[in-house]
Design an enzyme around this catalytic site. Structure first.
Site, PDB file in Angstrom:
ATOM      1  N   GLN A   1      43.058  43.140  33.738  1.00  0.00           N
ATOM      2  CA  GLN A   1      42.086  43.655  32.296  1.00  0.00           C
ATOM      3  C   GLN A   1      40.813  43.021  32.671  1.00  0.00           C
ATOM      4  O   GLN A   1      39.792  43.309  31.787  1.00  0.00           O
ATOM      5  CB  GLN A   1      42.735  42.870  31.083  1.00  0.00           C
TER       6      GLN A   1
ATOM      7  N   HIS B   1      44.751  38.453  41.767  1.00  0.00           N
ATOM      8  CA  HIS B   1      45.380  39.513  42.565  1.00  0.00           C
ATOM      9  C   HIS B   1      46.779  39.097  42.539  1.00  0.00           C
ATOM     10  O   HIS B   1      47.805  39.859  42.177  1.00  0.00           O
ATOM     11  CB  HIS B   1      44.922  39.617  43.874  1.00  0.00           C
TER      12      HIS B   1
ATOM     13  N   ASN C   1      40.510  39.919  49.955  1.00  0.00           N
ATOM     14  CA  ASN C   1      40.093  38.849  49.524  1.00  0.00           C
ATOM     15  C   ASN C   1      40.570  38.446  48.246  1.00  0.00           C
ATOM     16  O   ASN C   1      39.850  37.925  47.174  1.00  0.00           O
ATOM     17  CB  ASN C   1      38.343  39.179  49.303  1.00  0.00           C
TER      18      ASN C   1
END
Lengths: 281, 281
Positions: A149, A37, A32
């Site tokens: 992070q 990402h 997803n």
């Protein structure tokens, strides 16, 4: 981009790179995918000869009342996005491939930094993360692994685990990718209603306000209480507003770097965010 | 034979073998070596291009009342024995080298098969074993690792862990090395008085008698009770006399292979032994 769904297939795909001793980068995801990402993959491309991305919705990191069954699975769209940013190998195993038919007996757990923050409301979650990341590290055998992070606690846990278990893997933390209005990108943002989506950036606003206040030496407890109030007034149900050192130790000194952590719900959607406040340099 | 005391040194020593993709064999020990250990190394030499032996008395697998401080450390003698059987690299790290100065946060635990047998009287022992073996596997990165069948439970746990965590390592179990009178070789045999040493072979005699009785289809519970009686009569304090399948599952069928397990004390020295009783073939 090659797509492999089995460990054996992945091994075959990576064998030439291993023999040539190329630098293998690894990004573990649950799919997803969003720009957060993809920025991990872009960062990996800069530092590595070959980048492997895994997409695996890991059942053992979901609690019994969490959204494992409904977690969005969008493999085809993810696959196109990954190919576009230059991912070399997509590893998308089934649960059966990862955990087999026999009963799982082995667990990797990290103590001391898993019980706080998200660990409090998600018991067992980080054991599930540490265990699957250990498995994926052994399967992919990367030289460098990249984690966002945004999940600062997860990153700290993986750093501790990598060090404690002597994995020869560099762990790189990649800064949070934010929408223009400051909202940290997350798969769970898709669960927000249009109205909630308007409210959600209050989290980041509260963090940046707090950062300024801390740099003006306003008392930490007062600053945390102010964040809490801001969130409640905006309609959030606050899970936690906390400060720890970057290694997730308690803040004891006045002038040390700290990370502010927020977890809060809008309706049934739980959002997390964090911000590093630097005092050194 | 090279001797390395640091992880960095070991890495440098193994680098050429890794680049040449040689088969690396690994034998993990706590030193104080006897022919049982040396047979592990001999077996490794047969199957591997290069054999690494570790000597590390691992503090986290000892309980608070166990013999960590007094565990025999005989590095010089061990080193000669290893060189004689063709060990290529001896890895003998300090506790500091293995665990560092920072607090250890990460634990590997194997459930279901660690609580029985030796796990009952040694809580946490197998977590300590699983954790240090994970670390050593990551440090040495062997292709094949060799463990003695004397610690059958430990072998079963390491097999489960290796499978569950996706280590690409073959685990080879090597049969027990026995003295002429049948006593299983063990570092702890050195603690026995001359008189106790005379009595100790009763363990193996009881196991072989039981094996014959089982093959004559005498009832398992009756056979186990007979072992217990034999040991008590010889002056042992029995910890357990048990039967499990080779994978450490409960025995449920009449005709399946079983392993008989004994742990018993002579004075303050705890001895363990086991024997596989085959019904298949």
């Amino acid at each position: 981009m090659k797509t492999e769904t089995t460990i054996q297939g992945l091994n075959a795909a990576l064998a030439p790179a291993r023999i040539a001793r190329k630098t293998i980068g690894f990004v573990a995801t649950m799919g997803n995918l969003h720009q957060g990402h993809l920025n991990l993959v872009r960062e990996a491309k800069k530092l590595c000869d070959l980048v492997v991305v895994s997409i695996f919705v890991n059942p053992i990191q979901f609690g019994p009342n969490e959204d494992f069954d409904n977690y969005p699975r969008t493999l085809e769209a993810d696959s196109h996005l990954l190919a576009d940013v230059g991912c070399d190998v997509l590893f998308a195993p089934t649960v059966q491939q990862m955990y087999g038919d026999q009963e799982r007996k082995t667990k990797v757990s990290v103590h001391g930094i898993t019980e706080i923050l998200c660990g409090q409301s998600r018991p067992g979650h980080f054991d599930g993360v540490a265990t699957v990341v250990t498995k994926l590290f052994n399967i992919v055998q990367p030289n460098i692994a990249f984690f966002g992070q945004k999940d600062w606690q997860q990153l700290a846990i993986i750093r501790a685990m990598t060090r404690d278990l002597n994995f020869f893997i560099d762990i790189v933390g990649v800064p949070i990718t934010r929408a223009e209005d400051g909202l940290a990108l997350s798969s769970r943002n898709a669960y927000l209603t249009a109205e909630q989506r308007q409210v959600a950036p209050v989290i980041y606003q509260a963090l940046t306000t707090a950062q300024q206040q801390l740099q003006q030496h306003i008392d930490l407890q007062q600053v945390l209480a102010q964040i809490d109030l801001t969130l409640v007034n905006a309609g959030f149900v606050v899970d936690y507003v906390k400060a720890y050192t970057p290694d997730l130790l308690p803040v004891t000194q006045f002038d040390q770097d700290i990370v502010l952590f927020i977890a809060a719900k809008l309706g049934s959607t739980r959002l997390i965010d964090n911000l590093l406040v630097k005092f050194s340099d």
